[in-house]
Write a protein that holds these residues in place. Structure first.
Motif, PDB file in Angstrom:
ATOM      1  N   ALA A 306       0.727  -1.123   0.023  1.00  0.00           N
ATOM      2  CA  ALA A 306      -0.020   0.065   0.209  1.00  0.00           C
ATOM      3  C   ALA A 306       0.622   1.344  -0.138  1.00  0.00           C
ATOM      4  O   ALA A 306       0.758   2.268  -0.650  1.00  0.00           O
ATOM      5  CB  ALA A 306      -0.777   0.050   1.206  1.00  0.00           C
ATOM      6  N   CYS A 307       1.846   1.294   0.902  1.00  0.00           N
ATOM      7  CA  CYS A 307       2.951   2.297   0.821  1.00  0.00           C
ATOM      8  C   CYS A 307       3.482   2.602  -0.589  1.00  0.00           C
ATOM      9  O   CYS A 307       3.799   3.830  -0.769  1.00  0.00           O
ATOM     10  CB  CYS A 307       4.060   2.396   2.000  1.00  0.00           C
ATOM     11  N   VAL A 308       3.797   1.914  -1.288  1.00  0.00           N
ATOM     12  CA  VAL A 308       4.579   1.872  -2.581  1.00  0.00           C
ATOM     13  C   VAL A 308       3.381   2.743  -3.435  1.00  0.00           C
ATOM     14  O   VAL A 308       3.803   3.652  -4.020  1.00  0.00           O
ATOM     15  CB  VAL A 308       4.928   0.507  -3.213  1.00  0.00           C
ATOM     16  N   ILE A 309       2.099   2.391  -3.443  1.00  0.00           N
ATOM     17  CA  ILE A 309       1.114   3.017  -4.207  1.00  0.00           C
ATOM     18  C   ILE A 309       0.884   4.442  -3.713  1.00  0.00           C
ATOM     19  O   ILE A 309       0.769   5.513  -4.282  1.00  0.00           O
ATOM     20  CB  ILE A 309      -0.098   2.241  -4.343  1.00  0.00           C
ATOM     21  N   PHE A 310       0.854   4.516  -2.480  1.00  0.00           N
ATOM     22  CA  PHE A 310       0.455   5.788  -1.750  1.00  0.00           C
ATOM     23  C   PHE A 310       1.720   6.656  -2.161  1.00  0.00           C
ATOM     24  O   PHE A 310       1.342   8.180  -2.277  1.00  0.00           O
ATOM     25  CB  PHE A 310       0.047   5.806  -0.206  1.00  0.00           C
ATOM     26  N   GLU A 311       2.761   6.146  -2.112  1.00  0.00           N
ATOM     27  CA  GLU A 311       4.098   7.046  -2.564  1.00  0.00           C
ATOM     28  C   GLU A 311       3.887   7.592  -3.881  1.00  0.00           C
ATOM     29  O   GLU A 311       4.222   8.698  -4.052  1.00  0.00           O
ATOM     30  CB  GLU A 311       5.153   6.188  -2.426  1.00  0.00           C
ATOM     31  N   ARG A 312       3.383   6.941  -4.748  1.00  0.00           N
ATOM     32  CA  ARG A 312       3.198   7.363  -6.142  1.00  0.00           C
ATOM     33  C   ARG A 312       2.284   8.340  -6.220  1.00  0.00           C
ATOM     34  O   ARG A 312       2.301   9.297  -6.907  1.00  0.00           O
ATOM     35  CB  ARG A 312       2.900   5.976  -7.030  1.00  0.00           C
ATOM     36  N   LEU A 313       1.192   8.214  -5.363  1.00  0.00           N
ATOM     37  CA  LEU A 313       0.044   9.340  -5.266  1.00  0.00           C
ATOM     38  C   LEU A 313       0.338  10.694  -4.612  1.00  0.00           C
ATOM     39  O   LEU A 313      -0.501  11.483  -4.752  1.00  0.00           O
ATOM     40  CB  LEU A 313      -1.110   8.348  -4.386  1.00  0.00           C
ATOM     41  N   GLY A 314       1.423  10.417  -3.728  1.00  0.00           N
ATOM     42  CA  GLY A 314       1.630  11.567  -2.875  1.00  0.00           C
ATOM     43  C   GLY A 314       0.848  11.702  -1.718  1.00  0.00           C
ATOM     44  O   GLY A 314       0.767  12.835  -1.176  1.00  0.00           O
ATOM     45  N   ALA A 315       0.305  10.623  -1.461  1.00  0.00           N
ATOM     46  CA  ALA A 315      -0.653  10.336  -0.200  1.00  0.00           C
ATOM     47  C   ALA A 315       0.280  10.456   1.172  1.00  0.00           C
ATOM     48  O   ALA A 315       0.244   9.164   1.614  1.00  0.00           O
ATOM     49  CB  ALA A 315      -1.667   9.518  -0.234  1.00  0.00           C
ATOM     50  N   THR A 316       0.967  11.509   1.612  1.00  0.00           N
ATOM     51  CA  THR A 316       1.939  11.424   2.367  1.00  0.00           C
ATOM     52  C   THR A 316       1.226  11.171   4.108  1.00  0.00           C
ATOM     53  O   THR A 316       1.909  10.253   4.803  1.00  0.00           O
ATOM     54  CB  THR A 316       2.539  12.639   2.854  1.00  0.00           C
ATOM     55  N   SER A 317       0.075  11.414   4.248  1.00  0.00           N
ATOM     56  CA  SER A 317      -0.629  11.113   5.497  1.00  0.00           C
ATOM     57  C   SER A 317      -0.963   9.743   5.593  1.00  0.00           C
ATOM     58  O   SER A 317      -0.777   8.917   6.750  1.00  0.00           O
ATOM     59  CB  SER A 317      -1.976  12.051   5.626  1.00  0.00           C
ATOM     60  N   GLU A 318      -1.246   9.063   4.480  1.00  0.00           N
ATOM     61  CA  GLU A 318      -1.629   7.598   4.462  1.00  0.00           C
ATOM     62  C   GLU A 318      -0.270   6.931   4.739  1.00  0.00           C
ATOM     63  O   GLU A 318      -0.159   5.766   5.609  1.00  0.00           O
ATOM     64  CB  GLU A 318      -2.152   7.232   3.252  1.00  0.00           C
ATOM     65  N   ILE A 319       0.794   7.163   4.052  1.00  0.00           N
ATOM     66  CA  ILE A 319       2.121   6.705   4.194  1.00  0.00           C
ATOM     67  C   ILE A 319       2.556   6.851   5.799  1.00  0.00           C
ATOM     68  O   ILE A 319       3.057   5.703   6.334  1.00  0.00           O
ATOM     69  CB  ILE A 319       3.185   7.299   3.296  1.00  0.00           C
ATOM     70  N   ASP A 320       2.604   7.846   6.354  1.00  0.00           N
ATOM     71  CA  ASP A 320       2.921   8.135   7.825  1.00  0.00           C
ATOM     72  C   ASP A 320       2.116   7.310   8.753  1.00  0.00           C
ATOM     73  O   ASP A 320       2.836   6.539   9.441  1.00  0.00           O
ATOM     74  CB  ASP A 320       2.843   9.702   8.359  1.00  0.00           C
ATOM     75  N   ALA A 321       0.790   7.232   8.434  1.00  0.00           N
ATOM     76  CA  ALA A 321      -0.111   6.328   9.352  1.00  0.00           C
ATOM     77  C   ALA A 321       0.392   4.776   9.181  1.00  0.00           C
ATOM     78  O   ALA A 321       0.540   4.042  10.336  1.00  0.00           O
ATOM     79  CB  ALA A 321      -1.479   6.261   9.115  1.00  0.00           C
ATOM     80  N   LEU A 322       0.625   4.189   8.098  1.00  0.00           N
ATOM     81  CA  LEU A 322       1.176   3.022   7.855  1.00  0.00           C
ATOM     82  C   LEU A 322       2.561   2.620   8.418  1.00  0.00           C
ATOM     83  O   LEU A 322       2.772   1.754   9.223  1.00  0.00           O
ATOM     84  CB  LEU A 322       0.868   2.667   6.347  1.00  0.00           C
ATOM     85  N   LYS A 323       3.429   3.725   8.353  1.00  0.00           N
ATOM     86  CA  LYS A 323       4.626   3.479   8.936  1.00  0.00           C
ATOM     87  C   LYS A 323       4.636   3.492  10.264  1.00  0.00           C
ATOM     88  O   LYS A 323       5.620   2.611  11.071  1.00  0.00           O
ATOM     89  CB  LYS A 323       5.609   4.502   8.372  1.00  0.00           C
ATOM     90  N   ASN A 324       3.947   4.202  11.017  1.00  0.00           N
ATOM     91  CA  ASN A 324       3.895   4.280  12.162  1.00  0.00           C
ATOM     92  C   ASN A 324       3.097   3.263  12.708  1.00  0.00           C
ATOM     93  O   ASN A 324       3.796   2.563  14.071  1.00  0.00           O
ATOM     94  CB  ASN A 324       2.998   5.563  12.941  1.00  0.00           C
ATOM     95  N   ARG A 325       2.134   2.327  12.096  1.00  0.00           N
ATOM     96  CA  ARG A 325       1.581   1.376  12.708  1.00  0.00           C
ATOM     97  C   ARG A 325       2.303   0.136  12.307  1.00  0.00           C
ATOM     98  O   ARG A 325       2.376  -0.974  13.324  1.00  0.00           O
ATOM     99  CB  ARG A 325       0.152   1.154  12.336  1.00  0.00           C
ATOM    100  N   PHE A 326       2.904  -0.193  11.366  1.00  0.00           N
ATOM    101  CA  PHE A 326       3.369  -1.334  10.756  1.00  0.00           C
ATOM    102  C   PHE A 326       4.841  -1.498  10.641  1.00  0.00           C
ATOM    103  O   PHE A 326       5.700  -2.478  10.422  1.00  0.00           O
ATOM    104  CB  PHE A 326       2.724  -1.918   9.544  1.00  0.00           C
ATOM    105  N   GLY A 327       5.638  -0.344  11.129  1.00  0.00           N
ATOM    106  CA  GLY A 327       7.130  -0.246  10.839  1.00  0.00           C
ATOM    107  C   GLY A 327       7.716  -0.367   9.449  1.00  0.00           C
ATOM    108  O   GLY A 327       8.660  -1.211   9.306  1.00  0.00           O
TER     109      GLY A 327
END
Length: 329
Positions: A306-327
């Motif tokens: 999911a982060c790979v796709i969100f990175e492409r979309l520029g969805a930084t808040s989604e990326i931050d939430a996933l990184k914080n939760r799942f490392g």
């Protein structure tokens, strides 16, 4: 227009479009037109049929061919409409930079020509891009430009779509009362304007709000009904979103078999059509479901994808939430 696409067939295509029979419009028109064939209305009608039936890849290819032709022909109104439609198709495929450029160009040209309908449509679409990127205030600014214009023009279906988009922004900001009120307005406008697809989208929106408020049973039942409606309406993008929400609601009730079946269906539809925003959101919700089952490896795998796709979309808040939760890295 090709020789085989006569006036009778053209009239039939228009009638089918008016009735919302978009799959029939696409089948009827396929292979019958050339990019420089004249009859701009019909070339755009074919593009709309492709977009409305989840064939955005074909729509992009067609629109990229006809848009410069329309500009060369000096058909400014059709050129502006084609640019906005190209933005819609590329947005659905996750090409947000290209979509933003198409919408912004359409907006600038429309402002110069006092084409208020395209101004409102392009502003609404720019708002949707801003929201995906987490730019909520920018999204609302664009929606506030679109709303009064659609109201003045009496465009009830577009009003429904804009209220649905505003609801998504309020929901993402945690303003659930405002979001639910906007979804109710969207459904009302959609029902008044005989736009069942938009009404079903509004019901999916209300289901997601209910889930975030802690009512997964209502969310699951509402999203399940909407998925059936959207399947019957041949709208794979929003059907996939409905299945995603069924999965998230089922996981919240610990019905994990149902959840993963729903996620699998959502991913199948999204990947088949290239709808990467829905794919990313489904992978995100699937990761949460796996984490609930203490299946950490599977959860991290879906979160990473999911982060790979969100990175492409520029969805930084989604990326931050996933990184914080799942490392995830």
């Amino acid at each position: 227009m090709s020789l085989s696409f006569d006036d009778t067939t053209a009239r039939r295509a228009r009638e089918l479009a008016e009735a919302g029979e978009w799959p029939e419009v696409a089948r009827l028109m396929r292979g019958q037109l050339e990019p420089n064939s004249g009859h701009a209305e019909l070339r755009l009608l074919y593009a709309e049929a492709l977009t409305r039936t989840g064939q955005e890849r074909l729509a992009c290819d067609w629109l990229q061919r006809i848009t410069p032709e329309l500009e060369r022909e000096g058909d400014r109104a059709s050129h502006r409409r084609a640019l906005n439609m190209l933005g819609v198709a590329t947005f659905s495929l996750g090409d947000l930079d290209d979509a933003r450029l198409a919408f912004a160009t359409a907006l600038d040209l429309a402002l110069a020509q006092d084409d208020f309908l395209i101004v409102a449509r392009a502003a609404n679409n720019l708002g949707a891009i801003a929201n995906v990127k987490g730019e909520h205030e920018a999204a609302l600014t664009n929606y506030r430009l679109a709303l009064p214009t659609f109201q003045r023009l009496g465009r009830r279906r577009e009003l429904a779509e804009t209220y649905h988009n505003i609801a998504i922004t309020h929901r993402d900001r945690g303003s659930f009362d405002e979001a639910d009120e906007c979804e109710r307005r969207a459904i009302d406008y959609a029902s008044d304007s005989a736009a069942p697809r938009v009404a079903a989208m509004g019901r999916v929106g209300r289901a997601e709000i209910a889930l975030r408020r802690g009512d997964p049973q209502f969310a699951a039942s509402t999203a399940s009904r909407a998925a059936v409606e959207l399947n019957e309406l041949h709208d794979p993008l929003n059907e996939a979103d409905a299945h995603r929400l069924v999965g998230a609601a089922a996981a919240a009730m610990a019905n994990f078999s149902v959840a993963h079946d729903a996620f699998a269906r959502a991913l199948e539809l999204a990947r088949e059509r290239g709808h990467v925003v829905i794919e990313a959101e489904t992978l995100r919700d699937s990761a949460v479901a796996y984490a609930q089952q203490h299946m950490e490896e599977a959860a991290r795998a879906d979160a990473t994808a999911a982060c790979v796709i969100f990175e492409r979309l520029g969805a930084t808040s989604e990326i931050d939430a996933l990184k914080n939760r799942f490392g995830v890295p």
